[in-house]
Design a protein around this motif. Structure first.
Motif, mmCIF file in Angstrom:
data_model
loop_
_atom_site.group_PDB
_atom_site.id
_atom_site.type_symbol
_atom_site.label_atom_id
_atom_site.label_comp_id
_atom_site.label_asym_id
_atom_site.label_seq_id
_atom_site.Cartn_x
_atom_site.Cartn_y
_atom_site.Cartn_z
ATOM 1 N N GLY A 221 0.898 -1.128 -0.085
ATOM 2 C CA GLY A 221 0.072 0.170 0.111
ATOM 3 C C GLY A 221 0.874 1.125 -0.184
ATOM 4 N N ASP A 222 0.289 2.282 0.203
ATOM 5 C CA ASP A 222 0.512 3.710 0.368
ATOM 6 C C ASP A 222 1.192 4.067 1.628
ATOM 7 O OD1 ASP A 222 1.132 6.574 0.173
ATOM 8 O OD2 ASP A 222 -0.849 6.923 -0.856
ATOM 9 N N PRO A 223 2.479 4.390 1.664
ATOM 10 C CA PRO A 223 3.201 4.704 3.121
ATOM 11 C C PRO A 223 2.370 5.874 3.834
ATOM 12 C CG PRO A 223 4.411 5.391 1.112
ATOM 13 C CD PRO A 223 3.441 4.743 0.510
ATOM 14 N N LYS A 224 1.639 6.784 2.916
ATOM 15 C CA LYS A 224 0.988 7.644 3.678
ATOM 16 C C LYS A 224 -0.197 7.392 4.392
ATOM 17 C CE LYS A 224 2.864 11.136 0.595
ATOM 18 N NZ LYS A 224 2.531 12.410 -0.354
ATOM 19 N N TYR A 261 5.578 9.258 -3.629
ATOM 20 C CA TYR A 261 4.344 9.572 -4.651
ATOM 21 C C TYR A 261 4.235 7.962 -5.376
ATOM 22 C CZ TYR A 261 8.464 9.084 -8.190
ATOM 23 O OH TYR A 261 9.723 8.656 -8.753
ATOM 24 N N LYS A 262 3.076 7.904 -6.188
ATOM 25 C CA LYS A 262 3.010 6.780 -6.703
ATOM 26 C C LYS A 262 3.524 6.571 -8.136
ATOM 27 C CE LYS A 262 -0.759 3.401 -7.583
ATOM 28 N NZ LYS A 262 -2.213 3.004 -7.446
ATOM 29 N N LEU A 263 4.103 5.354 -8.534
ATOM 30 C CA LEU A 263 4.588 5.245 -9.823
ATOM 31 C C LEU A 263 3.557 4.790 -10.709
ATOM 32 C CD1 LEU A 263 7.667 2.932 -8.638
ATOM 33 C CD2 LEU A 263 7.877 5.137 -9.343
ATOM 34 N N LYS A 264 3.663 4.924 -11.812
ATOM 35 C CA LYS A 264 2.803 4.731 -12.882
ATOM 36 C C LYS A 264 2.416 3.120 -12.856
ATOM 37 C CE LYS A 264 1.996 5.223 -17.823
ATOM 38 N NZ LYS A 264 2.359 5.605 -19.076
ATOM 39 N N PHE A 265 3.296 2.307 -12.802
ATOM 40 C CA PHE A 265 3.090 0.883 -12.778
ATOM 41 C C PHE A 265 3.879 0.034 -12.055
ATOM 42 C CE2 PHE A 265 5.326 1.680 -16.842
ATOM 43 C CZ PHE A 265 6.389 1.026 -16.487
ATOM 44 N N GLY A 266 5.085 0.893 -11.143
ATOM 45 C CA GLY A 266 5.497 0.203 -10.082
ATOM 46 C C GLY A 266 6.777 -0.668 -10.539
ATOM 47 N N TYR A 291 5.122 2.392 -5.045
ATOM 48 C CA TYR A 291 5.326 4.053 -4.676
ATOM 49 C C TYR A 291 6.918 4.285 -4.439
ATOM 50 C CZ TYR A 291 0.693 4.499 -3.450
ATOM 51 O OH TYR A 291 -0.809 4.357 -3.472
ATOM 52 N N ALA A 292 7.547 5.321 -4.526
ATOM 53 C CA ALA A 292 8.769 5.799 -4.442
ATOM 54 C C ALA A 292 9.140 6.995 -3.708
ATOM 55 C CB ALA A 292 9.422 6.041 -5.831
ATOM 56 N N VAL A 293 10.139 7.394 -3.283
ATOM 57 C CA VAL A 293 10.670 8.605 -2.577
ATOM 58 C C VAL A 293 10.946 9.627 -3.474
ATOM 59 C CG1 VAL A 293 12.145 9.778 -1.034
ATOM 60 C CG2 VAL A 293 11.272 7.230 -0.713
ATOM 61 N N SER A 294 10.434 10.796 -3.460
ATOM 62 C CA SER A 294 10.518 11.984 -4.437
ATOM 63 C C SER A 294 11.949 12.674 -4.152
ATOM 64 C CB SER A 294 9.640 13.026 -4.305
ATOM 65 O OG SER A 294 9.796 14.245 -4.563
ATOM 66 N N GLU A 295 12.724 12.673 -5.175
ATOM 67 C CA GLU A 295 14.138 13.062 -5.216
ATOM 68 C C GLU A 295 14.026 14.593 -4.725
ATOM 69 O OE1 GLU A 295 18.239 13.415 -8.110
ATOM 70 O OE2 GLU A 295 16.493 12.605 -8.785
ATOM 71 N N ASP A 312 14.951 3.804 -14.242
ATOM 72 C CA ASP A 312 14.199 5.051 -14.313
ATOM 73 C C ASP A 312 14.926 6.260 -13.062
ATOM 74 O OD1 ASP A 312 13.466 4.291 -11.858
ATOM 75 O OD2 ASP A 312 11.466 3.946 -12.278
ATOM 76 N N CYS A 313 16.027 5.881 -12.802
ATOM 77 C CA CYS A 313 16.727 7.068 -11.854
ATOM 78 C C CYS A 313 16.018 7.339 -10.601
ATOM 79 C CB CYS A 313 16.926 8.197 -12.628
ATOM 80 S SG CYS A 313 17.938 8.041 -13.979
ATOM 81 N N THR A 314 14.927 6.296 -10.171
ATOM 82 C CA THR A 314 14.241 6.651 -8.900
ATOM 83 C C THR A 314 15.099 6.212 -7.627
ATOM 84 O OG1 THR A 314 13.465 4.605 -9.175
ATOM 85 C CG2 THR A 314 11.980 6.321 -9.541
ATOM 86 N N ILE A 315 14.907 6.724 -6.684
ATOM 87 C CA ILE A 315 15.774 6.613 -5.452
ATOM 88 C C ILE A 315 15.602 5.186 -5.018
ATOM 89 C CG2 ILE A 315 15.849 7.228 -2.983
ATOM 90 C CD1 ILE A 315 15.166 10.082 -3.601
ATOM 91 N N GLU A 316 16.934 4.592 -4.665
ATOM 92 C CA GLU A 316 16.942 3.159 -4.066
ATOM 93 C C GLU A 316 17.486 2.804 -2.776
ATOM 94 O OE1 GLU A 316 15.427 0.517 -5.180
ATOM 95 O OE2 GLU A 316 14.674 0.827 -7.548
ATOM 96 N N GLY A 317 18.177 4.066 -2.142
ATOM 97 C CA GLY A 317 18.946 3.678 -1.101
ATOM 98 C C GLY A 317 18.991 5.262 -0.503
ATOM 99 N N LEU A 318 18.906 5.193 0.855
ATOM 100 C CA LEU A 318 18.947 6.263 1.714
ATOM 101 C C LEU A 318 19.935 6.118 2.758
ATOM 102 C CD1 LEU A 318 15.205 7.792 1.682
ATOM 103 C CD2 LEU A 318 17.279 8.781 0.454
ATOM 104 N N GLU A 319 20.460 7.350 3.494
ATOM 105 C CA GLU A 319 21.196 7.113 4.630
ATOM 106 C C GLU A 319 21.152 8.561 5.580
ATOM 107 O OE1 GLU A 319 25.287 5.786 4.118
ATOM 108 O OE2 GLU A 319 25.817 7.965 3.896
#
Length: 363
Positions: A221-224, A261-266, A291-295, A312-319
């Motif tokens: 689901g949606d993290p929000k 935000y929600k991705l078009k098809f994940g 869903y993905a994290v907004s850069e 697609d250059c979406t975020i895959e890791g954070l610290e």
């Protein structure tokens, strides 16, 4: 027996029925893995979704006792090109059809899954239904167009009460947002003393368990829709090391002021390439998220992007820049998929040891 697959855009496909005979409604998604259908079907992150398997032959090695990622699957239905009637494997306990009947999950085969995937890629994720051939498609489409999407998927799949998975190593609290067994398996493999807690456990309750570290699991689901998780993470920051996976990654971002935000098809499958920005190394990963994290939202936070998706250059890791906390959008425990990033569990344990050493010095 014939069965219909009906999409909210008006598309109707006729196929063969297998599994349960119950009609079902859900969000239709596709996954590109060539193997691992049992792990996919039992992944709690698919809660509320009708899953399309793009590989053309499914069920050829049956269902076995070792490859469950949860005891009770949460998917709404299964779509395949061809379902094997007679599986052949030394571990096989039952056929896919038998398994879906036991778990009351409807399936449809004989569908052009390539065409269906192209429709989803073009229009984005669609709501759909699997129902009997005699049902009027117009009535089903009318129901699909109504806004009836549930938002309590995490509540449905999370454990209802705390339980231990004993070990003699570091004490890790695993927050269950819909955790796969693979995460627990990797922690137990490293002799961690794990306590699994429900998704709505607050920070005070977790800290009262005296954890050496906290693991934020995957989930649907949606993290929000999980504000309890956001508040809990905010209360844990700086109190102990944190490692988040998939939904845990998204909730961690929200807790630190970023946006999702929600991705078009994940991203769903076992072949997604990511790049580690620190080392420049490329890893192939198992993914399942919509869903993905907004850069753009990261810039005003204390978070740093560590990995990106090469498709697609979406975020895959954070610290976190100040605290011992890091997250990834994919599944380092694999199941199914490559184990390229399995070392992240060791990295988490190293952060715990470093944290404990720092706490001792300051005591």
């Amino acid at each position: 027996m014939k069965r219909q697959l009906i999409l909210e855009d008006g598309t109707v496909m006729i196929g063969q029925a297998f599994g349960s005979n119950e009609p079902t409604f859900g969000e239709i998604v596709f996954t590109t893995g060539m193997t691992g259908y049992q792990e996919t079907i039992t992944d709690p992150s698919y809660c509320g979704q009708i899953v399309t398997l793009t590989y053309p032959l499914v069920g050829n090695y049956g269902i076995n006792r070792d490859d469950y990622e949860s005891i009770q699957p949460a998917i709404k239905g299964l779509i395949v090109k061809e379902a094997a009637d007679f599986p052949s494997n030394w571990r096989n306990d039952m056929s896919l059809d038998e398994f879906l009947k036991i778990k009351n999950i409807p399936g449809i085969s004989g569908v052009d899954t390539r065409k269906l995937t192209r429709i989803i890629r073009k229009h984005g994720t669609l709501k759909g239904a699997i129902c009997a051939e005699t049902v009027n498609p117009n009535e089903i489409i009318k129901q699909l167009l109504e806004d009836n999407t549930p938002n309590n998927q995490v509540e449905q799949v999370s454990t209802k009460k705390l339980y231990p998975s004993p070990g003699r190593g570091h004490h890790v609290v695993l927050v269950d947002f819909g955790s796969k067994h693979g995460i627990l398996r990797e922690l137990n493999k490293r002799n961690c003393d794990v306590t699994v807690v429900p998704y709505n456990t607050n920070a005070e309750e977790i800290l009262a368990l005296k954890p050496d570290g906290v693991m934020l699991s995957n989930g649907p689901g949606d993290p929000k829709d999980v504000p309890e998780g956001v508040a809990m993470i905010q209360g844990l920051l700086g109190e102990c090391p944190i490692f988040g996976i998939c939904l845990g990654h998204q909730l961690f971002a929200l807790a630190n002021g970023a946006d999702t935000y929600k991705l078009k098809f994940g991203h769903r499958g076992a072949n997604h390439p990511i790049k580690d920005l620190k080392t420049g190394r490329i890893y192939f990963t198992s993914q399942n998220h919509g869903y993905a994290v907004s850069e753009e939202s990261i810039h005003s936070t204390h978070l740093k992007v560590t990995q990106v998706n090469l498709n697609d250059c979406t975020i895959e890791g954070l610290e976190h820049e100040l605290y011992p906390a890091f997250t990834v959008q994919y599944h380092p425990e694999a199941a199914p998929g490559p184990e390229d990033t399995n070392f992240l569990f060791d990295q988490f344990l190293l952060s715990i040891e470093k944290w404990k050493g720092t706490v001792k010095q300051n005591a």
